[in-house]
Design an enzyme around this catalytic site. Structure first.
Site, short mmCIF file in Angstrom:
data_model
loop_
_atom_site.label_atom_id
_atom_site.label_comp_id
_atom_site.label_asym_id
_atom_site.label_seq_id
_atom_site.Cartn_x
_atom_site.Cartn_y
_atom_site.Cartn_z
N GLY A 115 1.11 -1.23 0.03
CA GLY A 115 0.16 -0.38 -0.09
C GLY A 115 0.65 0.95 0.21
O GLY A 115 1.87 0.96 0.41
N GLN A 171 3.02 9.84 1.61
CA GLN A 171 4.21 8.87 1.39
C GLN A 171 5.16 9.17 0.21
O GLN A 171 6.25 9.05 -0.09
CB GLN A 171 4.42 7.22 1.13
CG GLN A 171 3.37 6.99 2.77
CD GLN A 171 3.25 5.41 2.87
OE1 GLN A 171 2.22 5.22 2.07
NE2 GLN A 171 4.32 5.43 3.32
N CYS A 199 6.23 -0.62 7.15
CA CYS A 199 5.64 0.91 6.65
C CYS A 199 6.69 1.03 5.49
O CYS A 199 7.84 1.26 6.19
CB CYS A 199 5.39 1.80 6.95
SG CYS A 199 4.21 3.12 7.39
N LEU A 200 6.24 1.40 4.45
CA LEU A 200 7.68 1.60 3.07
C LEU A 200 8.48 3.60 3.94
O LEU A 200 9.02 3.34 3.31
CB LEU A 200 7.19 2.26 2.10
CG LEU A 200 6.42 0.85 0.65
CD1 LEU A 200 5.42 1.34 -0.06
CD2 LEU A 200 7.91 -0.22 0.47
N HIS A 209 -4.46 1.33 7.84
CA HIS A 209 -2.79 1.46 7.91
C HIS A 209 -2.52 2.85 6.94
O HIS A 209 -2.21 4.51 7.36
CB HIS A 209 -1.84 0.93 6.95
CG HIS A 209 -0.75 0.78 7.11
ND1 HIS A 209 0.51 0.64 7.84
CD2 HIS A 209 0.39 1.87 6.93
CE1 HIS A 209 1.49 0.79 7.47
NE2 HIS A 209 1.52 1.71 6.76
N GLU A 210 -3.64 2.55 5.96
CA GLU A 210 -3.61 3.55 4.85
C GLU A 210 -4.37 4.64 5.56
O GLU A 210 -3.69 6.08 5.08
CB GLU A 210 -3.65 3.69 3.25
CG GLU A 210 -3.29 2.17 2.74
CD GLU A 210 -1.65 2.79 2.28
OE1 GLU A 210 -1.69 3.57 1.96
OE2 GLU A 210 -0.85 1.59 2.85
N HIS A 237 -2.61 7.32 7.46
CA HIS A 237 -1.24 7.49 6.84
C HIS A 237 -2.13 9.27 6.00
O HIS A 237 -1.28 9.75 6.46
CB HIS A 237 -0.81 7.02 5.21
CG HIS A 237 0.56 6.41 5.80
ND1 HIS A 237 1.45 7.07 6.38
CD2 HIS A 237 0.54 4.78 5.29
CE1 HIS A 237 2.52 6.09 6.38
NE2 HIS A 237 1.91 4.64 5.44
ZN LIG Z 1 2.95 2.66 6.16
#
Ligand SMILES: [Zn+2]
Length: 174
Positions: free
Chosen positions: A49, A54, A96-97, A138-139, A142
């Protein structure tokens, strides 16, 4: 360098702490940004995701593909998502990226009724469960300026911060 691959902002970058703005019009710029976000997500080895903040854009949109491109038809784009109903609680591991090399146990709802718009501007109300429900929460975090590190105990947060320092020192924070 492929111009479709965007830089992924990491923990510590201010854009990740902002509440993202609603998308008002789905125009060509939005569609292009979504395409680039998708390409960027697929360019990572482990991303399932990616949210617009991000890649430095404080907008309420996100792309999710639990199959990491293996079944791209399962990819979902969420624009201005809103949780209408939720129930059940489960703790599970998330990465998480924006926090490379870090994982955390995060408590999430197990079922959601979600309202969102797709890239065609069509409004949806759909139920999600299990891991997909987790990925969506999670998204949405963000889009609210919240990261997994904000969802753990203060003791665990201190440990994660030390871990990040070590990763940075060893050149593994990327
Ligand atoms: Zn993340």
């Amino acid at each position: 360098m492929d111009e479709n691959i965007l830089m992924i902002y990491k923990y510590g970058d201010d854009v990740l702490k902002l509440k993202a703005e609603e998308v008002k019009h789905i125009d060509e710029d939005i569609i292009k940004l979504l395409d680039k976000m998708t390409a960027t997500m697929y360019s990572t080895n482990n991303g399932i995701g990616l949210a617009a903040p991000q890649v430095g854009k404080s907008l309420q949109m996100s792309v999710i593909d639990l199959t990491m491109g293996a079944k791209a038809e399962e990819r979902i784009v969420l624009i201005n998502p809103e949780i209408i109903e939720s129930d059940g609680v489960e703790t599970g591991e998330e990465g998480c990226l924006s926090l490379p090399g870090i994982s955390a146990q995060v408590k999430r709802k197990t079922r959601l009724l979600l309202q969102y718009f797709d890239l065609a501007g069509k409004e949806h109300q759909r139920e999600f469960q299990g891991f997909m429900a987790r990925a969506i929460q999670h998204e949405i975090d963000h889009l609210q300026g919240v990261l997994i590190i904000d969802r753990v105990s203060s003791l665990r947060r201190q440990m994660v911060k030390k871990e990040i320092k070590r990763l940075k020192r060893d050149g593994k924070w990327n």
